[in-house]
Scaffold this motif. Structure first.
Motif: not given
Length: 344
Positions: A1-8, A338-342
């Protein structure tokens, strides 16, 4: 889920993947009643990747299709096991009360997840009555009703009435339309998921073997087709294929299994080779189709989310940097990198 922090993002993706694997597993265990383990696995995987559930368990995982497909698949697996369906000869199988109760819970969860599926789920009680499985009829019915209790209670709190169509209450217009476009829904489903054609072949073959089960699968499919055809946005908007029919993946798999079993019995070793080749072709086609969709969705100048498969494939083939676009889309938008990107 792009724009959401990695654990979530990670846990959301693991949940979606787990539900997809359980859906495939339910198709597999039903298929094992007709096929050996390798063919059952091949058919289950092919049907999974050939339907919209592939997209909704990998890219767009927050949609409810993945969850409803999971609960529907477990519901159908329990129904098959409890009725000991598709077995040759007599059987000493005795239904278990706790499995009837669990079947009702899965039915309720399916409707809680996507309430339009109520018409398809309810059809299962017809075959319970036909088979005179009254313990299962009442026990699963009661647990389904208990599981569904939150729905009228929440709707009553939100809208002032226990049984409403939320869209009508929120938008002030009718969700159901007088003109039913079920044929267009069917057309889009088969265009984007041609593997579903095997369901219809399997349905005809099943009719010769067990008319009650064939009637059940037909009613489940036809009722969902009509419900979706009557919806205001019958095309489901920005949709990867006909997403609102993806929850019936377990019965698509059952139809494909029956077709595969029939071909193998008729043609022996040649039949086995033929069906393996057929499913490999389906998997290869889906790979091309999915890649074309990613290129089309992110770069097409027309502004449409999706169009006919042949147009998207042609667009990809004619794109001067088709493979590079796929790599960039995965790296920047739909892959775990891409998860850590906006957000896009």
């Amino acid at each position: 889920m792009q724009g959401v922090s990695l654990p979530y993002s990670l846990w959301l993706m693991l949940g979606a993947n787990l539900m997809a694997l359980e859906t495939i597993s339910a198709m597999y265990w039903i298929g094992r009643r007709w096929l050996d383990e390798w063919l059952a696995a091949l058919v289950s995987f092919s049907v999974f990747v050939g339907t919209p559930l592939l997209y909704h368990s990998t890219v767009d995982i927050l949609n409810s299709h993945s969850g409803a497909s999971f609960t529907m698949a477990i519901f159908m697996w329990l129904l098959v096991v409890q009725l000991d369906a598709f077995r040759e000869g007599s059987s000493s199988h005795k239904p278990k009360a706790w499995m009837w109760a669990l079947m009702g819970v899965m039915a309720g969860l399916t409707v809680l997840t996507r309430w339009q599926l109520a018409v398809s789920v309810a059809a299962a009680w017809l075959i319970l009555a036909h088979k005179r499985q009254w313990q299962g009829f009442w026990l699963s019915g009661v647990t389904a009703a208990i599981t569904l209790l939150p729905l009228p209670l929440i709707w009553n709190q939100m809208f002032g009435a226990p049984f409403v169509i939320p869209f009508n209450e929120l938008e002030g217009r009718q969700f159901w339309q007088a003109e039913n476009r079920f044929l267009l829904v069917l057309s889009i489903l088969l265009q984007h998921s041609p593997i579903v054609c095997l369901f219809f072949v399997g349905l005809l073959l099943l009719y010769r073997h067990d008319k009650a089960w064939a009637a059940l699968l037909f009613v489940m499919f036809a009722s969902q087709l009509i419900v979706n055809g009557a919806a205001l946005d019958w095309h489901a908007g920005d949709s990867y294929g006909m997403r609102r029919m993806s929850e019936l993946i377990v019965i698509y798999g059952l139809g494909a299994v029956i077709f595969t079993s029939w071909i193998q019995r008729k043609l022996k070793r040649a039949g086995r080779l033929a069906v393996i080749t057929l499913y490999v072709i389906f998997i290869c086609y889906t790979s091309v189709y999915f890649g074309s969709f990613l290129v089309w969705m992110w770069t097409n100048p027309e502004g449409f989310f999706i169009v006919e498969p042949w147009r998207m494939i042609q667009y990809w083939l004619e794109h001067p940097q088709g493979m590079q676009v796929i790599r960039e889309v995965i790296a920047l938008h739909v892959g775990p990198w891409a998860w850590h990107m906006p957000g896009p």
